[in-house]
Each structure stands twice: as C-alpha cells, then as structure tokens.
Scaffold this motif. Sequence first.
Motif, PDB file in Angstrom:
ATOM      1  N   ALA A 132       0.856  -1.256   0.078  1.00 46.69           N
ATOM      2  CA  ALA A 132      -0.001  -0.104  -0.066  1.00 46.69           C
ATOM      3  C   ALA A 132       0.779   1.309  -0.156  1.00 46.69           C
ATOM      4  CB  ALA A 132      -0.966   0.019   1.273  1.00 46.69           C
ATOM      5  N   ILE A 133       0.413   2.409  -0.602  1.00 45.44           N
ATOM      6  CA  ILE A 133       1.130   3.544  -0.632  1.00 45.44           C
ATOM      7  C   ILE A 133       0.146   4.814   0.006  1.00 45.44           C
ATOM      8  CG2 ILE A 133       1.955   5.266  -2.153  1.00 45.44           C
ATOM      9  CD1 ILE A 133       2.532   3.073  -4.099  1.00 45.44           C
ATOM     10  N   LYS A 134       0.516   5.522   1.106  1.00 46.28           N
ATOM     11  CA  LYS A 134      -0.454   6.441   1.392  1.00 46.28           C
ATOM     12  C   LYS A 134       0.372   7.777   1.197  1.00 46.28           C
ATOM     13  CE  LYS A 134      -2.282   8.196   5.586  1.00 46.28           C
ATOM     14  NZ  LYS A 134      -2.265   8.114   7.165  1.00 46.28           N
ATOM     15  N   LYS A 135      -0.251   8.973   0.588  1.00 42.44           N
ATOM     16  CA  LYS A 135       0.158  10.023   0.269  1.00 42.44           C
ATOM     17  C   LYS A 135      -0.549  11.014   1.369  1.00 42.44           C
ATOM     18  CE  LYS A 135       0.548   9.122  -4.663  1.00 42.44           C
ATOM     19  NZ  LYS A 135      -0.178   9.182  -5.865  1.00 42.44           N
TER      20      LYS A 135
ATOM     21  N   LYS B 256       4.595  23.312   3.165  1.00 40.67           N
ATOM     22  CA  LYS B 256       5.831  22.915   2.703  1.00 40.67           C
ATOM     23  C   LYS B 256       5.575  22.307   1.094  1.00 40.67           C
ATOM     24  CE  LYS B 256       8.603  22.360   6.720  1.00 40.67           C
ATOM     25  NZ  LYS B 256       9.825  21.380   7.364  1.00 40.67           N
ATOM     26  N   PRO B 257       6.158  22.361   0.270  1.00 38.31           N
ATOM     27  CA  PRO B 257       6.144  21.555  -1.108  1.00 38.31           C
ATOM     28  C   PRO B 257       6.339  20.134  -1.046  1.00 38.31           C
ATOM     29  CG  PRO B 257       7.906  22.969  -1.272  1.00 38.31           C
ATOM     30  CD  PRO B 257       7.428  23.294   0.038  1.00 38.31           C
ATOM     31  N   LEU B 258       5.929  19.281   0.042  1.00 40.24           N
ATOM     32  CA  LEU B 258       6.227  18.071   0.160  1.00 40.24           C
ATOM     33  C   LEU B 258       5.146  17.279   0.507  1.00 40.24           C
ATOM     34  CD1 LEU B 258       9.356  18.230   3.022  1.00 40.24           C
ATOM     35  CD2 LEU B 258       9.397  17.971   0.492  1.00 40.24           C
ATOM     36  N   CYS B 259       5.301  15.868   0.298  1.00 42.69           N
ATOM     37  CA  CYS B 259       4.440  14.799   0.232  1.00 42.69           C
ATOM     38  C   CYS B 259       4.937  13.864   1.178  1.00 42.69           C
ATOM     39  CB  CYS B 259       4.030  14.568  -0.911  1.00 42.69           C
ATOM     40  SG  CYS B 259       2.521  12.957  -0.591  1.00 42.69           S
ATOM     41  N   LYS B 260       4.339  13.439   2.534  1.00 44.21           N
ATOM     42  CA  LYS B 260       5.017  12.455   3.147  1.00 44.21           C
ATOM     43  C   LYS B 260       4.042  11.238   2.412  1.00 44.21           C
ATOM     44  CE  LYS B 260       5.504  14.271   7.635  1.00 44.21           C
ATOM     45  NZ  LYS B 260       6.933  13.924   7.740  1.00 44.21           N
ATOM     46  N   VAL B 261       5.059  10.209   2.129  1.00 45.10           N
ATOM     47  CA  VAL B 261       4.573   9.252   1.338  1.00 45.10           C
ATOM     48  C   VAL B 261       5.020   7.794   2.390  1.00 45.10           C
ATOM     49  CG1 VAL B 261       4.817   7.571  -0.517  1.00 45.10           C
ATOM     50  CG2 VAL B 261       5.170  10.074  -0.834  1.00 45.10           C
ATOM     51  N   THR B 262       3.824   7.050   2.899  1.00 44.33           N
ATOM     52  CA  THR B 262       3.988   5.840   3.584  1.00 44.33           C
ATOM     53  C   THR B 262       3.987   4.613   2.610  1.00 44.33           C
ATOM     54  OG1 THR B 262       3.348   7.157   5.595  1.00 44.33           O
ATOM     55  CG2 THR B 262       3.161   4.763   5.503  1.00 44.33           C
ATOM     56  N   PHE B 263       4.949   3.989   2.721  1.00 46.06           N
ATOM     57  CA  PHE B 263       4.948   2.453   2.093  1.00 46.06           C
ATOM     58  C   PHE B 263       4.905   1.363   3.051  1.00 46.06           C
ATOM     59  CE2 PHE B 263       7.900   5.508  -0.153  1.00 46.06           C
ATOM     60  CZ  PHE B 263       7.603   5.227  -1.581  1.00 46.06           C
TER      61      PHE B 263
ATOM     62  N   LEU C  52       6.718  -4.496  11.544  1.00 50.76           N
ATOM     63  CA  LEU C  52       5.921  -4.295  12.737  1.00 50.76           C
ATOM     64  C   LEU C  52       5.348  -5.969  13.219  1.00 50.76           C
ATOM     65  CD1 LEU C  52       3.324  -1.432  11.134  1.00 50.76           C
ATOM     66  CD2 LEU C  52       5.538  -1.330  12.396  1.00 50.76           C
ATOM     67  N   LYS C  53       4.685  -5.875  14.319  1.00 49.79           N
ATOM     68  CA  LYS C  53       4.209  -6.923  14.885  1.00 49.79           C
ATOM     69  C   LYS C  53       3.395  -7.951  14.121  1.00 49.79           C
ATOM     70  CE  LYS C  53       5.028  -5.459  19.927  1.00 49.79           C
ATOM     71  NZ  LYS C  53       4.056  -5.318  21.068  1.00 49.79           N
ATOM     72  N   ASN C  54       2.548  -7.334  13.158  1.00 52.39           N
ATOM     73  CA  ASN C  54       1.613  -7.928  12.436  1.00 52.39           C
ATOM     74  C   ASN C  54       2.343  -8.507  11.102  1.00 52.39           C
ATOM     75  OD1 ASN C  54       2.000  -5.737  10.759  1.00 52.39           O
ATOM     76  ND2 ASN C  54      -0.301  -5.097  10.879  1.00 52.39           N
ATOM     77  N   GLY C  55       3.605  -8.210  10.952  1.00 50.15           N
ATOM     78  CA  GLY C  55       4.330  -8.992   9.894  1.00 50.15           C
ATOM     79  C   GLY C  55       4.547  -8.083   8.434  1.00 50.15           C
ATOM     80  N   THR C  56       3.767  -6.606   8.999  1.00 52.03           N
ATOM     81  CA  THR C  56       4.002  -5.610   7.773  1.00 52.03           C
ATOM     82  C   THR C  56       5.031  -4.768   7.914  1.00 52.03           C
ATOM     83  OG1 THR C  56       1.527  -5.499   7.424  1.00 52.03           O
ATOM     84  CG2 THR C  56       2.710  -3.723   6.730  1.00 52.03           C
ATOM     85  N   PHE C  57       5.830  -4.483   6.944  1.00 51.04           N
ATOM     86  CA  PHE C  57       6.816  -3.655   6.918  1.00 51.04           C
ATOM     87  C   PHE C  57       6.442  -2.135   6.507  1.00 51.04           C
ATOM     88  CE2 PHE C  57       8.896  -7.438   6.677  1.00 51.04           C
ATOM     89  CZ  PHE C  57      10.316  -7.467   7.148  1.00 51.04           C
ATOM     90  N   LYS C  58       6.868  -1.170   7.261  1.00 58.02           N
ATOM     91  CA  LYS C  58       6.250   0.008   6.961  1.00 58.02           C
ATOM     92  C   LYS C  58       7.364   1.363   7.230  1.00 58.02           C
ATOM     93  CE  LYS C  58       1.916   2.316   8.341  1.00 58.02           C
ATOM     94  NZ  LYS C  58       0.725   2.212   8.961  1.00 58.02           N
ATOM     95  N   GLY C  59       7.471   2.339   6.360  1.00 58.54           N
ATOM     96  CA  GLY C  59       8.573   3.451   6.214  1.00 58.54           C
ATOM     97  C   GLY C  59       7.852   4.635   5.607  1.00 58.54           C
ATOM     98  N   THR C  60       8.114   5.804   5.991  1.00 55.38           N
ATOM     99  CA  THR C  60       7.698   6.984   5.433  1.00 55.38           C
ATOM    100  C   THR C  60       8.875   7.778   4.961  1.00 55.38           C
ATOM    101  OG1 THR C  60       5.778   7.189   7.018  1.00 55.38           O
ATOM    102  CG2 THR C  60       6.240   9.120   6.032  1.00 55.38           C
ATOM    103  N   VAL C  61       8.712   8.217   3.787  1.00 56.70           N
ATOM    104  CA  VAL C  61       9.649   8.917   3.013  1.00 56.70           C
ATOM    105  C   VAL C  61       8.876  10.488   2.669  1.00 56.70           C
ATOM    106  CG1 VAL C  61      11.347   9.251   1.112  1.00 56.70           C
ATOM    107  CG2 VAL C  61      10.903   7.219   2.137  1.00 56.70           C
TER     108      VAL C  61
ATOM    109  N   GLU D 154      10.038  -3.458 -15.410  1.00 59.48           N
ATOM    110  CA  GLU D 154       9.182  -2.262 -15.025  1.00 59.48           C
ATOM    111  C   GLU D 154       9.568  -1.831 -13.740  1.00 59.48           C
ATOM    112  OE1 GLU D 154       5.230  -3.304 -16.132  1.00 59.48           O
ATOM    113  OE2 GLU D 154       5.474  -2.161 -18.083  1.00 59.48           O
ATOM    114  N   ASN D 155       9.435  -0.724 -13.617  1.00 63.79           N
ATOM    115  CA  ASN D 155       9.582   0.243 -11.978  1.00 63.79           C
ATOM    116  C   ASN D 155       8.255   0.829 -11.933  1.00 63.79           C
ATOM    117  OD1 ASN D 155      12.148  -0.341 -11.701  1.00 63.79           O
ATOM    118  ND2 ASN D 155      12.830   1.780 -12.924  1.00 63.79           N
ATOM    119  N   GLY D 156       7.672   0.711 -10.677  1.00 62.08           N
ATOM    120  CA  GLY D 156       6.620   1.376 -10.438  1.00 62.08           C
ATOM    121  C   GLY D 156       7.112   3.040 -10.604  1.00 62.08           C
ATOM    122  N   VAL D 157       5.807   3.726 -10.365  1.00 65.40           N
ATOM    123  CA  VAL D 157       6.021   5.224 -10.808  1.00 65.40           C
ATOM    124  C   VAL D 157       5.160   5.754  -9.751  1.00 65.40           C
ATOM    125  CG1 VAL D 157       5.588   7.246 -12.103  1.00 65.40           C
ATOM    126  CG2 VAL D 157       6.451   5.307 -13.253  1.00 65.40           C
ATOM    127  N   LEU D 158       5.496   6.808  -9.018  1.00 70.75           N
ATOM    128  CA  LEU D 158       4.635   7.574  -7.803  1.00 70.75           C
ATOM    129  C   LEU D 158       4.628   8.978  -8.378  1.00 70.75           C
ATOM    130  CD1 LEU D 158       3.626   7.154  -5.150  1.00 70.75           C
ATOM    131  CD2 LEU D 158       6.052   7.686  -4.274  1.00 70.75           C
TER     132      LEU D 158
END
Length: 98
Positions: A2-5, A11-18, A47-56, A92-96
């Motif tokens: 999942a991707i959350k924006k 600021k001209p930024l977007c916090k993207v959580t993968f 995370l404890k539920n087995g999901t890997f998560k990070g924000t950029v 192919e690469n994904g595009v955000l």
Amino acid sequence: MAIKKQYLKSKPLCKVTFSVAAEEAETVSVVGNFNEWNTEATNLKKLKNGTFKGTVDLEKDNDYEFRYVVDGAYTNDEQADAYKWNAYAAAENGVLSL
C-alpha cells in the motif's frame, strides 16, 4: 502493499508511507530515483503484524520511479500510479506521481 500520500500545507512536500505485507521476510527496503536506488538508504521497519512500513518525504509535483527489495528480490507495488520500463534492469519500475 500500500501507498499512502499526505500532502503538507506548509511545505511543497508529500509524506509517502510505504507498507509491504511480508511476514516471512527478514528485510524490506524501498529504492528509487529519490534515494539513488540505494538498497541501504530506506529500510522499512517490521511491525508485529508482519507488515513492513516506512515514510519518506518527497517533493510534490514530481514523478518518482521506485521498487521494493524484499530479501534481495525486486518487486513492484500493485498500487503504483503507473509503470515505466527500465532498460538497465530489464524490468518495469513503479511510478509515484505527486
């Protein structure tokens, strides 16, 4: 996967959580042209539920190519905004799009 924006108003930024569901994996990172495709630069936290998560934090009004590296294997996110062929990787690469 999942991707959350989250766009910032100040600021001209977007916090993207993968988020990557990979219970059996030891390591997951996100690589892309925003971190010079460095597999060490953006490791996701398990995370404890087995999901890997990070924000950029990424500049908005740009497109970014990216992929996940799950235990050394490259994979795309099915929720990517688009896909772009990369001759160097012969894949192919994904595009955000922000």
